[in-house]
Design a protein around this motif. Structure first.
Motif, PDB file in Angstrom:
ATOM      1  N   LEU A 109       0.747  -1.443   0.398  1.00  0.00           N
ATOM      2  CA  LEU A 109      -0.172   0.066  -0.243  1.00  0.00           C
ATOM      3  C   LEU A 109       0.928   1.048  -0.102  1.00  0.00           C
ATOM      4  CD1 LEU A 109      -2.410  -1.049   2.718  1.00  0.00           C
ATOM      5  CD2 LEU A 109      -2.106  -1.409   0.069  1.00  0.00           C
ATOM      6  N   THR A 110       0.306   2.508  -0.106  1.00  0.00           N
ATOM      7  CA  THR A 110       0.759   3.624  -0.377  1.00  0.00           C
ATOM      8  C   THR A 110       0.490   4.641   0.882  1.00  0.00           C
ATOM      9  OG1 THR A 110       1.340   3.379  -2.628  1.00  0.00           O
ATOM     10  CG2 THR A 110       1.411   5.619  -1.241  1.00  0.00           C
ATOM     11  N   THR A 111       1.959   5.293   1.496  1.00  0.00           N
ATOM     12  CA  THR A 111       1.119   6.125   2.677  1.00  0.00           C
ATOM     13  C   THR A 111       2.228   7.453   2.472  1.00  0.00           C
ATOM     14  OG1 THR A 111       3.520   5.066   3.837  1.00  0.00           O
ATOM     15  CG2 THR A 111       1.032   4.324   4.461  1.00  0.00           C
ATOM     16  N   GLY A 112       2.584   8.178   3.051  1.00  0.00           N
ATOM     17  CA  GLY A 112       3.366   8.959   2.585  1.00  0.00           C
ATOM     18  C   GLY A 112       4.355  10.255   3.751  1.00  0.00           C
ATOM     19  N   ILE A 113       5.185  10.782   3.662  1.00  0.00           N
ATOM     20  CA  ILE A 113       5.874  11.907   4.306  1.00  0.00           C
ATOM     21  C   ILE A 113       5.604  12.039   5.292  1.00  0.00           C
ATOM     22  CG2 ILE A 113       6.667  14.283   3.012  1.00  0.00           C
ATOM     23  CD1 ILE A 113       9.092  13.738   3.722  1.00  0.00           C
ATOM     24  N   LEU A 114       3.923  12.850   4.765  1.00  0.00           N
ATOM     25  CA  LEU A 114       3.133  13.484   5.827  1.00  0.00           C
ATOM     26  C   LEU A 114       2.817  13.465   6.729  1.00  0.00           C
ATOM     27  CD1 LEU A 114       1.128  15.663   2.879  1.00  0.00           C
ATOM     28  CD2 LEU A 114       2.915  16.481   3.865  1.00  0.00           C
ATOM     29  N   MET A 115       2.161  12.281   7.077  1.00  0.00           N
ATOM     30  CA  MET A 115       2.203  11.467   8.559  1.00  0.00           C
ATOM     31  C   MET A 115       3.401  11.418   8.960  1.00  0.00           C
ATOM     32  SD  MET A 115       2.991   7.545   7.590  1.00  0.00           S
ATOM     33  CE  MET A 115       3.970   6.651   7.270  1.00  0.00           C
ATOM     34  N   ASP A 116       4.524  11.712   9.062  1.00  0.00           N
ATOM     35  CA  ASP A 116       6.386  12.374   9.285  1.00  0.00           C
ATOM     36  C   ASP A 116       6.711  13.346   9.769  1.00  0.00           C
ATOM     37  OD1 ASP A 116       6.166   9.393  10.496  1.00  0.00           O
ATOM     38  OD2 ASP A 116       7.430   9.136   8.408  1.00  0.00           O
ATOM     39  N   ASP A 117       6.279  13.939   8.921  1.00  0.00           N
ATOM     40  CA  ASP A 117       6.731  15.820   8.362  1.00  0.00           C
ATOM     41  C   ASP A 117       5.120  16.684   7.981  1.00  0.00           C
ATOM     42  OD1 ASP A 117       8.603  17.588   7.971  1.00  0.00           O
ATOM     43  OD2 ASP A 117       9.990  16.677   7.190  1.00  0.00           O
ATOM     44  N   PRO A 118       4.951  16.559   8.542  1.00  0.00           N
ATOM     45  CA  PRO A 118       3.549  16.895   7.833  1.00  0.00           C
ATOM     46  C   PRO A 118       3.364  18.741   7.447  1.00  0.00           C
ATOM     47  CG  PRO A 118       3.246  17.892  10.383  1.00  0.00           C
ATOM     48  CD  PRO A 118       4.739  16.930  10.091  1.00  0.00           C
ATOM     49  N   ILE A 119       2.521  19.288   6.895  1.00  0.00           N
ATOM     50  CA  ILE A 119       2.719  20.606   6.329  1.00  0.00           C
ATOM     51  C   ILE A 119       0.700  20.280   6.247  1.00  0.00           C
ATOM     52  CG2 ILE A 119       4.163  19.785   4.339  1.00  0.00           C
ATOM     53  CD1 ILE A 119       1.876  19.650   2.159  1.00  0.00           C
ATOM     54  N   VAL A 120       1.394  22.096   5.603  1.00  0.00           N
ATOM     55  CA  VAL A 120       0.332  23.314   5.852  1.00  0.00           C
ATOM     56  C   VAL A 120      -0.950  22.773   4.920  1.00  0.00           C
ATOM     57  CG1 VAL A 120      -1.045  25.702   5.233  1.00  0.00           C
ATOM     58  CG2 VAL A 120       1.030  25.929   7.105  1.00  0.00           C
ATOM     59  N   GLY A 121      -1.953  22.462   5.428  1.00  0.00           N
ATOM     60  CA  GLY A 121      -2.753  21.707   4.332  1.00  0.00           C
ATOM     61  C   GLY A 121      -3.029  20.248   3.865  1.00  0.00           C
ATOM     62  N   GLY A 122      -2.075  19.177   4.791  1.00  0.00           N
ATOM     63  CA  GLY A 122      -2.150  17.674   4.541  1.00  0.00           C
ATOM     64  C   GLY A 122      -2.689  16.926   5.575  1.00  0.00           C
ATOM     65  N   THR A 123      -3.085  17.997   6.826  1.00  0.00           N
ATOM     66  CA  THR A 123      -3.837  16.989   7.613  1.00  0.00           C
ATOM     67  C   THR A 123      -4.738  16.000   7.413  1.00  0.00           C
ATOM     68  OG1 THR A 123      -4.271  18.970   8.997  1.00  0.00           O
ATOM     69  CG2 THR A 123      -6.104  17.286   9.853  1.00  0.00           C
ATOM     70  N   SER A 124      -5.503  16.279   6.559  1.00  0.00           N
ATOM     71  CA  SER A 124      -6.631  14.815   5.853  1.00  0.00           C
ATOM     72  C   SER A 124      -5.633  14.222   5.190  1.00  0.00           C
ATOM     73  CB  SER A 124      -7.216  14.895   4.949  1.00  0.00           C
ATOM     74  OG  SER A 124      -8.586  14.181   4.802  1.00  0.00           O
ATOM     75  N   SER A 125      -4.386  14.368   4.128  1.00  0.00           N
ATOM     76  CA  SER A 125      -3.622  13.033   4.010  1.00  0.00           C
ATOM     77  C   SER A 125      -2.904  12.213   5.033  1.00  0.00           C
ATOM     78  CB  SER A 125      -3.252  13.638   3.012  1.00  0.00           C
ATOM     79  OG  SER A 125      -1.840  12.251   2.325  1.00  0.00           O
ATOM     80  N   ALA A 126      -2.096  12.667   5.445  1.00  0.00           N
ATOM     81  CA  ALA A 126      -1.517  12.296   6.829  1.00  0.00           C
ATOM     82  C   ALA A 126      -2.388  11.829   8.004  1.00  0.00           C
ATOM     83  CB  ALA A 126      -1.265  13.570   7.835  1.00  0.00           C
ATOM     84  N   MET A 127      -3.570  11.965   8.394  1.00  0.00           N
ATOM     85  CA  MET A 127      -4.531  11.591   9.134  1.00  0.00           C
ATOM     86  C   MET A 127      -4.601   9.899   8.244  1.00  0.00           C
ATOM     87  SD  MET A 127      -9.177  10.945   8.704  1.00  0.00           S
ATOM     88  CE  MET A 127      -8.499  11.054   6.839  1.00  0.00           C
ATOM     89  N   ALA A 128      -4.775   9.782   6.541  1.00  0.00           N
ATOM     90  CA  ALA A 128      -5.012   8.402   5.449  1.00  0.00           C
ATOM     91  C   ALA A 128      -3.751   7.927   6.171  1.00  0.00           C
ATOM     92  CB  ALA A 128      -5.418   8.682   4.539  1.00  0.00           C
ATOM     93  N   ASN A 129      -2.429   8.323   6.080  1.00  0.00           N
ATOM     94  CA  ASN A 129      -1.395   7.601   5.825  1.00  0.00           C
ATOM     95  C   ASN A 129      -0.951   6.936   7.300  1.00  0.00           C
ATOM     96  OD1 ASN A 129      -1.145   8.674   3.481  1.00  0.00           O
ATOM     97  ND2 ASN A 129       0.347  10.508   3.997  1.00  0.00           N
TER      98      ASN A 129
END
Length: 199
Positions: A109-129
């Protein structure tokens, strides 16, 4: 091996296909220009995809929509975009696909860096990751018949930096070809429950 790649026409998916197609039989799935149509947000579509694909050795998912935008604009409806596709879509691939994967096969499956290193606007994606990472780690100890599961967590891609660069200030982009190696490691290796970070 017979490898099913969901999202095979995207930037990462195309790189994974190039990396694997010289050694394996590739079946592609997605919304456009693939062997099989699939809508990740629809469980019936996922079931139909697996029935069309037949028995496979590895499932690779590089697809999944996420909502990006400031937290103050994030509503339950906008968050549901991410939940239905990126989160539930990938989890349902495992729940609905487990009986279509051969003994000793794998899911990536695919996650992403935002779960470890957040950016503005990335909360929803970080949640899923983060949720997918937890699902992978936990399900790995229960999957039957020696089936493995891992996730790949890439940073922003060099191929996408012109479009997404302003959202990732100071991040070090990586080429999609390097990210594709992590998927190969998952498909051809023996590890399970892992997060392969490509940062």
């Amino acid at each position: 091996m017979r490898v099913l790649i969901i999202g095979a026409t995207g930037t990462i998916g195309s790189a994974v296909k190039r990396e694997l197609e010289t050694s394996h039989e590739i079946i592609t799935a997605g919304r456009n220009n693939t062997n099989i149509f699939v809508d990740l947000s629809n469980p019936e579509s996922i079931t139909s995809m697996f029935e069309s694909a037949g028995k496979i050795d590895a499932v690779v998912c590089t697809a999944g929509n996420s909502y990006f935008g400031p937290f103050q604009d994030l509503t339950p409806e906008k968050n549901e975009i991410t939940i239905l596709s990126k989160l539930k879509g990938q989890i349902n691939l495992v729940l609905l696909g487990i009986n279509h994967v051969n003994n000793g096969g794998s899911f990536t499956l695919t996650t992403g860096i935002l779960m470890d290193d957040p950016i503005v606007g990335g909360t929803s994606s970080a949640m899923a990751n983060g949720a997918i990472q937890g699902f992978v780690k936990s399900s790995a100890i229960e999957l039957p018949r020696g089936v493995r599961i891992n996730n790949v967590s890439p940073t922003v891609l060099k191929e996408s930096i012109e479009k997404y660069g302003p959202y990732f200030p100071g991040f070090n982009p990586v080429p999609a070809s390097r990210v594709a190696l992590a998927y190969r490691k998952s498909v051809e290796g023996n590890q399970t429950g892992q997060t392969y970070t490509v940062y």
